[in-house]
Design an enzyme around this catalytic site. Structure first.
Site, PDB file in Angstrom:
ATOM      1  N   ASP A 135       0.849  -1.183   0.000  1.00 27.69           N
ATOM      2  CA  ASP A 135       0.000   0.000   0.000  1.00 27.69           C
ATOM      3  C   ASP A 135       0.890   1.241   0.000  1.00 27.69           C
ATOM      4  O   ASP A 135       2.118   1.145   0.192  1.00 27.69           O
ATOM      5  CB  ASP A 135      -0.898  -0.041   1.234  1.00 27.69           C
ATOM      6  CG  ASP A 135      -1.858   1.133   1.323  1.00 27.69           C
ATOM      7  OD1 ASP A 135      -2.419   1.515   0.281  1.00 27.69           O
ATOM      8  OD2 ASP A 135      -2.022   1.673   2.426  1.00 27.69           O
ATOM      9  N   ASP A 149      -0.303   5.167   1.088  1.00 24.76           N
ATOM     10  CA  ASP A 149      -0.566   6.099   2.184  1.00 24.76           C
ATOM     11  C   ASP A 149      -0.645   5.337   3.502  1.00 24.76           C
ATOM     12  O   ASP A 149      -1.411   4.388   3.640  1.00 24.76           O
ATOM     13  CB  ASP A 149      -1.875   6.843   1.922  1.00 24.76           C
ATOM     14  CG  ASP A 149      -2.047   8.066   2.806  1.00 24.76           C
ATOM     15  OD1 ASP A 149      -1.120   8.386   3.563  1.00 24.76           O
ATOM     16  OD2 ASP A 149      -3.112   8.690   2.742  1.00 24.76           O
ATOM     17  N   ASP A 202      -1.645  -0.853   5.896  1.00 24.73           N
ATOM     18  CA  ASP A 202      -1.941  -0.306   7.222  1.00 24.73           C
ATOM     19  C   ASP A 202      -3.424  -0.355   7.553  1.00 24.73           C
ATOM     20  O   ASP A 202      -3.821   0.073   8.632  1.00 24.73           O
ATOM     21  CB  ASP A 202      -1.453   1.144   7.314  1.00 24.73           C
ATOM     22  CG  ASP A 202      -2.301   2.086   6.467  1.00 24.73           C
ATOM     23  OD1 ASP A 202      -2.503   1.790   5.269  1.00 24.73           O
ATOM     24  OD2 ASP A 202      -2.761   3.114   6.993  1.00 24.73           O
TER      25      ASP A 202
END
Length: 335
Positions: A12, A14, A210
């Site tokens: 991922d 961000d 995240d």
């Protein structure tokens, strides 16, 4: 080291690589080191408004050695999904960014502006300039029989001013007007992850993210191993209470943990041991011999709870009691 069991990382962006304008601690060096251990790298993003070239340029500014070919976004995935289903030249109503329109056009499909053009499909992705009229046109076309693909269904997006409605919120508006359900190209569906692994010719990918509800869930649906990195949205506490499909295989503090041995998880008669921490389930709560600040204590707690609740379908954070060694008092932590 943890990464030695895998041949690629599907990362991922961000919350994993950067937060706002700045790179996250350990991220750049850790990602650049993957090539030295013969592990390929791809970036998986639901952002349907930025091209892979733009994303790669941003990453290079932060110091990450990458190219556009390593960026897999939901706009390209959605366009590819439609191109596989439709005949060349088929009319597609695009509700989204100029880049999404480009993705449709370069795959030999015709971009149209209105339901009156009789499109056979609608593709919907986020663009801050979308209006009620655009959503209405999508609704008219879908109600007239057009198939529907959404690039992603993130309900919110972070902005400098705060949290704003994301593509999922706009997709929901069209759902209410049509009663239809779109096919989804991006996270948490498996298509984007499978597409990236196939392009990398990867047989043992590790999905790193995240967020439990997009990255970890998407990796699970693709059948890949997953690692939750604790530099973004979710925490050990939210992982503990996650439903089965959102439970990561690994919990890591930063991307630097990819190059460290992952602790052995020992299932013993009196609990689950990870490092010096031991956790056991007592009715609806968990008792942990270890410090709340020690990630191994949370790893032990997670695995103890998950073993005791192998079919949990909703998000439920149990009561946790940590007993720090050398202390006579117990601190009660509630989720």
């Amino acid at each position: 080291m943890l990464i030695s069991g895998f041949d690629s990382v599907l990362s991922d962006l961000d919350g994993v690589v950067y937060a706002g304008a700045n790179a996250i601690d350990d991220a750049v060096e850790s990602l650049n080191t993957l090539a030295e251990v013969n592990v390929t790298l791809a970036f998986i993003t639901n952002n349907a408004g930025r091209s892979p070239m733009s994303v790669a340029a941003h990453l290079r500014q932060l110091g990450v050695k990458t190219s556009a070919e390593q960026v897999f976004g939901s706009a390209d995935a959605g366009a590819e999904m439609l191109a596989r289903e439709l005949n060349p030249g088929a009319k597609v109503l695009v509700v989204g960014s100029p880049y999404l329109r480009e993705c449709i056009a370069v795959r030999g499909l015709e971009v149209v502006e209105s339901h009156a053009d009789e499109p056979v499909a609608v593709i919907q992705g986020f663009d801050p300039d979308l209006s009620w009229k655009n959503l209405a046109e999508a609704s008219y076309a879908i109600n007239n029989g057009a198939s529907w693909v959404a690039t992603n269904t993130d309900l919110t997006i972070p902005r400098a001013e705060g949290i704003a409605p994301g593509n999922g919120s706009l997709v929901n508006a069209v759902k209410l007007a049509t009663g239809a359900e779109p096919k989804v190209a991006g996270k948490p569906e498996s298509y984007l992850f499978a597409r990236a692994a196939d392009r990398l010719d990867s047989h043992r990918p590790l999905v790193v993210g995240d967020r439990l509800d997009t990255d970890i869930l998407g990796g699970f649906r693709a059948g890949f191993s997953t690692a939750l990195v604790l530099t973004g949205v979710d925490s050990p506490r939210t992982a503990l209470g996650a439903p089965v499909e959102q439970r990561p295989n690994y919990l890591i503090n930063t991307l630097a943990d990819l190059y460290r041995p992952y602790p052995t998880i020992k299932v013993l008669g009196y609990g689950v041991q990870v490092g010096d921490a031991v956790a056991k389930v007592d009715a609806g709560s968990i008792e942990v011999s270890g410090s709340e600040s020690d990630l191994n204590a949370w790893r032990a707690a997670c695995h103890a709870w998950w073993l005791a609740h192998p079919r949990q379908s909703g998000h439920e954070v149990p009561e946790i009691r940590f007993t720090e060694r050398g202390l006579d008092t117990l601190r009660r932590v509630r989720g």
